[in-house]
Design an enzyme around this catalytic site. Sequence first.
Site, PDB file in Angstrom:
ATOM      1  CB  CYS A 116      -0.935  -0.005   1.198  1.00 23.68           C
ATOM      2  SG  CYS A 116      -2.143  -1.317   1.059  1.00 23.68           S
ATOM      3  CG  HIS A 256      -2.960   3.190   2.601  1.00 21.30           C
ATOM      4  ND1 HIS A 256      -3.472   2.969   1.351  1.00 21.30           N
ATOM      5  CD2 HIS A 256      -3.029   1.996   3.253  1.00 21.30           C
ATOM      6  CE1 HIS A 256      -3.837   1.700   1.246  1.00 21.30           C
ATOM      7  NE2 HIS A 256      -3.585   1.087   2.393  1.00 21.30           N
ATOM      8  CG  ASN A 286      -6.515  -0.930   1.270  1.00 20.37           C
ATOM      9  OD1 ASN A 286      -5.897  -0.357   0.369  1.00 20.37           O
ATOM     10  ND2 ASN A 286      -5.897  -1.550   2.255  1.00 20.37           N
TER      11      ASN A 286
HETATM   12  N1  ACO Z   1     -17.576  -9.141   9.803  1.00 19.03           N
HETATM   13  C1  ACO Z   1     -17.864  -9.568  11.035  1.00 19.03           C
HETATM   14  N2  ACO Z   1     -16.919 -10.011  11.908  1.00 19.03           N
HETATM   15  C2  ACO Z   1     -15.650 -10.003  11.464  1.00 19.03           C
HETATM   16  C3  ACO Z   1     -15.286  -9.591  10.171  1.00 19.03           C
HETATM   17  C4  ACO Z   1     -16.317  -9.154   9.333  1.00 19.03           C
HETATM   18  N3  ACO Z   1     -16.087  -8.710   8.071  1.00 19.03           N
HETATM   19  N4  ACO Z   1     -13.939  -9.689  10.041  1.00 19.03           N
HETATM   20  C5  ACO Z   1     -13.471 -10.178  11.197  1.00 19.03           C
HETATM   21  N5  ACO Z   1     -14.501 -10.364  12.058  1.00 19.03           N
HETATM   22  C6  ACO Z   1     -14.451 -10.883  13.423  1.00 19.03           C
HETATM   23  C7  ACO Z   1     -13.240 -11.768  13.636  1.00 19.03           C
HETATM   24  O1  ACO Z   1     -13.482 -13.070  13.190  1.00 19.03           O
HETATM   25  C8  ACO Z   1     -13.066 -11.659  15.118  1.00 19.03           C
HETATM   26  O2  ACO Z   1     -13.963 -12.539  15.732  1.00 19.03           O
HETATM   27  P1  ACO Z   1     -13.474 -13.428  16.980  1.00 19.03           P
HETATM   28  O3  ACO Z   1     -13.108 -12.415  18.043  1.00 19.03           O
HETATM   29  O4  ACO Z   1     -14.677 -14.237  17.262  1.00 19.03           O
HETATM   30  O5  ACO Z   1     -12.294 -14.195  16.487  1.00 19.03           O
HETATM   31  C9  ACO Z   1     -13.513 -10.232  15.438  1.00 19.03           C
HETATM   32  O6  ACO Z   1     -14.283  -9.807  14.316  1.00 19.03           O
HETATM   33  C10 ACO Z   1     -12.359  -9.267  15.633  1.00 19.03           C
HETATM   34  O7  ACO Z   1     -11.392  -9.480  14.589  1.00 19.03           O
HETATM   35  P2  ACO Z   1     -10.118  -8.598  14.462  1.00 19.03           P
HETATM   36  O8  ACO Z   1      -9.258  -9.119  13.319  1.00 19.03           O
HETATM   37  O9  ACO Z   1      -9.453  -8.437  15.781  1.00 19.03           O
HETATM   38  O10 ACO Z   1     -10.784  -7.223  14.050  1.00 19.03           O
HETATM   39  P3  ACO Z   1     -10.115  -5.822  13.956  1.00 19.03           P
HETATM   40  O11 ACO Z   1     -10.832  -4.861  14.789  1.00 19.03           O
HETATM   41  O12 ACO Z   1      -8.611  -5.897  14.095  1.00 19.03           O
HETATM   42  O13 ACO Z   1     -10.431  -5.404  12.461  1.00 19.03           O
HETATM   43  C11 ACO Z   1      -9.239  -5.256  10.372  1.00 19.03           C
HETATM   44  C12 ACO Z   1      -9.941  -6.164  11.377  1.00 19.03           C
HETATM   45  C13 ACO Z   1     -10.265  -4.317   9.808  1.00 19.03           C
HETATM   46  C14 ACO Z   1      -8.671  -6.106   9.249  1.00 19.03           C
HETATM   47  C15 ACO Z   1      -8.121  -4.453  11.072  1.00 19.03           C
HETATM   48  O14 ACO Z   1      -7.313  -5.344  11.786  1.00 19.03           O
HETATM   49  C16 ACO Z   1      -7.268  -3.662  10.130  1.00 19.03           C
HETATM   50  O15 ACO Z   1      -7.669  -2.649   9.613  1.00 19.03           O
HETATM   51  N6  ACO Z   1      -6.005  -4.068   9.936  1.00 19.03           N
HETATM   52  C17 ACO Z   1      -5.042  -3.321   9.142  1.00 19.03           C
HETATM   53  C18 ACO Z   1      -5.330  -3.347   7.678  1.00 19.03           C
HETATM   54  C19 ACO Z   1      -4.191  -2.628   6.967  1.00 19.03           C
HETATM   55  O16 ACO Z   1      -3.805  -1.537   7.316  1.00 19.03           O
HETATM   56  N7  ACO Z   1      -3.611  -3.244   5.963  1.00 19.03           N
HETATM   57  C20 ACO Z   1      -2.425  -2.657   5.369  1.00 19.03           C
HETATM   58  C21 ACO Z   1      -2.585  -2.213   4.055  1.00 19.03           C
HETATM   59  S1  ACO Z   1      -3.160  -3.442   2.956  1.00 19.03           S
HETATM   60  C22 ACO Z   1      -1.887  -3.767   1.831  1.00 19.03           C
HETATM   61  O17 ACO Z   1      -0.754  -3.427   1.947  1.00 19.03           O
HETATM   62  C23 ACO Z   1      -2.277  -4.651   0.623  1.00 19.03           C
END
Ligand code: ACO
Length: 334
Positions: A116, A256, A286
Amino acid sequence: MEKVNAVITAVGGYVPDYVLTNEELSKMVDTSDEWITTRVGIKERRILKEEGKGASDLAVKAVNQVLEKSGTSPDEVDLLICATVTPDHVFPATANIISDKCDIRNAHSFDINAGCSGFLYALDAASRFVETGSKKKVIVVGAEKMSSITDYSDRTTCVLFGDGAGAVLLEPTTENVGVLDSKLQSDGFGRVYLYQKAGGSVKPPSHETIDNREHYIYQDGRHVFKHAVSKMADVAVEVMERNGITPETLTWLVPHQANMRIIEGTAQRMGIEKSQVMINIQRYGNTTSATLPLCLWEWEKQLKKGDNLVLAAFGAGFTWGAMYVKWGYDGDKR
Ligand code: ACO
């Protein structure tokens, strides 16, 4: 000798027509509009549905806009850099394909893959070619068909990504505008938290890799999130401070667009208001290398010569960085 800066003189962008809403995703996987909106901040994303089309086809639309807006003929372009993690093919470079499709034939062209942070890396490299006098008209394009590597049965990743492309033209100037400073970093310790497991030389495609769904994005979201907030904020603050920019003199943060909470955390660390931040994640999700130029494209009309912009990104690798750009033209006159 007068110092030469590389200044952005035109911006183009393109997103495909198909709108994939949170409601539609809720019918495909166990998720909800409420979860996606509160945890990530996305409402909808654009998807390239047409068979046989790739990242280059999105890029061509953005690059042609840049050529048209700036009155540049394809023959005048002497370098094109494409940032992408979803190239049309493993080889040749998507930049070569875009150049061909845009009739750019007097240039050299290559791809940059920095997750990204790709657009920031490409813009930084391009600005060096211009500053040294080696190139005069350089196109930088970020283009992604993220839907081609997104697993629409995995709720933890499929809600995040969208397709799109954005491009800029860079030209030399002796005025104090343009790309004035940047700090880019990478640390491969993060490579295991966000990557595509198969399809490269370590694990070539096979029936087994297909069965294991290893050609899709793998992400350990929690790990990525933790590093994204701190690293993107640290470097944005550093670039701001070493250029004497205060929250009052910063016009725009161009972050980003991966997660609204990461954007808000970065803005908070910089001590700026949300009204100073370009945010379109709710409409496009994204788009990896395309998020920054798509913001510039959408905000172009509001930009004024002399505006202070800080661009910041974090992505797979891990890669991250920030850049200080003093805007070079009044956008409403374009
Ligand atoms: N809908 C419902 N529940 C979900 C979903 C969804 N779409 N996705 C995950 N959950 C659940 C999980 O299964 C988990 O359930 P559990 O506790 O029963 O296991 C719960 O929600 C919490 O999951 P987390 O992964 O801890 O959720 P988080 O708040 O961290 O959000 C996210 C996930 C959005 C992916 C976040 O971690 C994030 O933004 N990460 C960074 C992304 C990023 O910056 N990427 C870099 C750039 S991308 C690139 O370079 C290509």
